[in-house]
Write a protein that holds these residues in place. Structure first.
Motif, mmCIF file in Angstrom:
data_model
loop_
_atom_site.group_PDB
_atom_site.id
_atom_site.type_symbol
_atom_site.label_atom_id
_atom_site.label_comp_id
_atom_site.label_asym_id
_atom_site.label_seq_id
_atom_site.Cartn_x
_atom_site.Cartn_y
_atom_site.Cartn_z
ATOM 1 N N UNK A 117 0.727 -1.305 -0.151
ATOM 2 C CA UNK A 117 -0.110 0.083 0.060
ATOM 3 C C UNK A 117 0.946 1.281 -0.068
ATOM 4 N N UNK A 118 0.593 2.274 -0.755
ATOM 5 C CA UNK A 118 1.090 3.447 -0.833
ATOM 6 C C UNK A 118 0.412 4.446 0.133
ATOM 7 N N UNK A 119 0.955 4.477 1.430
ATOM 8 C CA UNK A 119 0.179 5.138 2.487
ATOM 9 C C UNK A 119 0.387 6.752 2.441
ATOM 10 N N UNK A 120 1.295 7.283 1.579
ATOM 11 C CA UNK A 120 1.236 8.787 1.303
ATOM 12 C C UNK A 120 2.210 9.101 0.331
ATOM 13 N N UNK A 121 1.986 10.255 -0.523
ATOM 14 C CA UNK A 121 2.611 10.734 -1.628
ATOM 15 C C UNK A 121 2.578 12.084 -1.718
ATOM 16 N N UNK A 122 3.806 12.557 -2.542
ATOM 17 C CA UNK A 122 3.697 13.999 -2.603
ATOM 18 C C UNK A 122 3.530 14.188 -4.160
ATOM 19 N N UNK A 123 3.158 13.172 -5.068
ATOM 20 C CA UNK A 123 3.052 13.218 -6.509
ATOM 21 C C UNK A 123 2.202 14.492 -6.949
ATOM 22 N N UNK A 124 1.025 14.887 -6.092
ATOM 23 C CA UNK A 124 0.087 15.714 -6.464
ATOM 24 C C UNK A 124 0.689 17.390 -6.648
ATOM 25 N N UNK A 125 1.992 17.518 -5.856
ATOM 26 C CA UNK A 125 2.579 18.777 -6.128
ATOM 27 C C UNK A 125 3.909 18.456 -6.680
ATOM 28 N N UNK A 126 4.050 17.653 -7.651
ATOM 29 C CA UNK A 126 5.225 17.501 -8.177
ATOM 30 C C UNK A 126 6.418 17.221 -7.600
ATOM 31 N N UNK A 127 5.959 16.265 -6.332
ATOM 32 C CA UNK A 127 7.196 15.811 -5.071
ATOM 33 C C UNK A 127 7.954 17.132 -4.654
ATOM 34 N N UNK A 128 7.435 17.941 -4.327
ATOM 35 C CA UNK A 128 8.160 19.246 -3.962
ATOM 36 C C UNK A 128 8.255 19.144 -2.401
#
Length: 359
Positions: A117-128
């Motif tokens: 499971x991916x429990x968190x990601x910052x992809x929505x802000x281009x990994x900033x």
């Protein structure tokens, strides 16, 4: 001797003192009449180098005897596969996605067919940024993170808290600072940023985790196979391990990881200070509370068409490796251990003058 300032993201610069030491010993290692690259890995000469490097790593970081240090091949890319192969027991594996390398690791977990499971990601802000809002499962097989993101210039200031084994890809901030060892299951990285030339992957593993592996995993891909053989189940990268040993001596001579971290912090403060001072001309990619002290990614927001000119003129002024990664573009200065404070001062002076002339 004319030497450029090397801001490459990896393989990256190696301190001149280390290069000179390797040059001095290259034709005849310790006066033996042959080069270390000609030495068998089955001799006490090489084994002494490998064991010394292993012991220095454990001492620098503070790893107990519950951990083993392996020197493998295949880079972080092979670890993306090897970790789920060895650590998955059918429970859930958790991942935090902070960029290209965790995305690749997640893809390999998917290919392996494990429960993840991916429990968190910052992809929505281009990994900033480094995500801070998530819930971990203490019963998970492991939690996987990448401590520093070479492309996007973000870095964990503190590792996530979990009772599950924490797996850390530290390829681009290896040997740059002390880290918390709480619940570390695997701490690994390709050494080609702060540890020497490409070709060696350091894997520190908690010994009990190696026993999880299924009999269906090929022998060469089992951690316990390499543990039993002292990283020599197959012929290791002997010259790379020799260079790593020299780099570890250099780090120790500089005062160890605490001193190195302090120096790295001062370099990063200087460079980010310039970017912030000239806000409107330059703009950093990473959010301020996630900024990496190793990789500084930024753009010329005043006019992005100036970026190739910046890279070209910097090269003409003796600075290489400043072109940003293709995924992000812009400019990237990798200020690894071998880059001095004075080197960063040269870059900052150039940045100010470039902004003055082109702003």
């Amino acid at each position: 001797m004319d030497r450029v300032i090397n801001f490459n993201a990896g393989p990256s610069g190696i301190p001149l003192d280390v290069l000179k030491k390797a040059q001095e010993e290259f034709l005849s290692y310790h006066g033996l009449g042959y080069s270390i690259i000609e030495a068998s890995h089955r001799t006490p000469i090489f084994e002494n180098i490998l064991f010394n490097a292993r012991d220095k790593i454990k001492k620098l970081y503070g790893f107990s005897d519950d951990y083993d240090v392996l020197f493998l091949q295949g880079g972080a890319s092979l670890q993306f596969v090897q970790i789920p192969m060895n650590l998955s027991t059918g429970k859930k594996a958790e991942y935090i996605n902070t960029g290209v390398w965790t995305t690749k690791a997640i893809k390999e977990a998917q290919i392996q067919g494990i429960n993840y499971e991916v429990i968190a990601s910052s992809e929505d802000t281009n990994f900033d940024r480094i995500p801070t809002s998530y819930k971990t499962d203490d019963e998970a097989d492991y939690l996987y993170i990448c401590s520093n993101n070479t492309i996007y210039g973000t870095q964990y200031k503190e590792f996530p808290k979990t009772k599950a084994p924490l797996v850390v890809d530290s390829s681009s901030d290896l040997f740059s600072r002390k880290v918390s060892l709480d619940n570390i299951g695997i701490f690994y990285g390709g050494i080609q940023k702060n540890g020497g030339p490409a070709g060696v992957t350091m894997v520190v593993i908690r010994k009990d985790l190696a026993e999880r592996v299924s009999d269906k995993v090929p022998n060469i891909l089992r951690y316990k196979t390499q543990m039993k053989a002292d990283s020599m189940s197959n012929t290791p990268n002997t010259f790379g391990i020799y260079m790593l040993d020299l780099m570890l001596d250099w780090i120790i001579e500089k005062g160890g990881l605490d001193k190195i971290a302090s120096l790295n912090g001062e370099k990063a403060k200087l460079l980010y200070g310039c970017i912030d001072e000239l806000d409107g001309f330059y703009k950093g990619h990473a959010q301020r509370n996630s900024r990496s002290i190793m990789n500084v990614s930024y753009n010329i927001v005043a006019n992005k068409e100036l970026e190739p000119k910046f890279v070209k003129e910097a090269m003409e002024n003796g600075m290489i490796g400043l072109k940003g990664h293709r995924h992000l573009g812009g400019i990237r200065a990798s200020i690894y251990n071998s880059v001095s404070y004075e080197n960063v001062e040269v870059l900052v002076d150039f940045m100010r003058e470039f902004a003055r002339k082109n702003g």
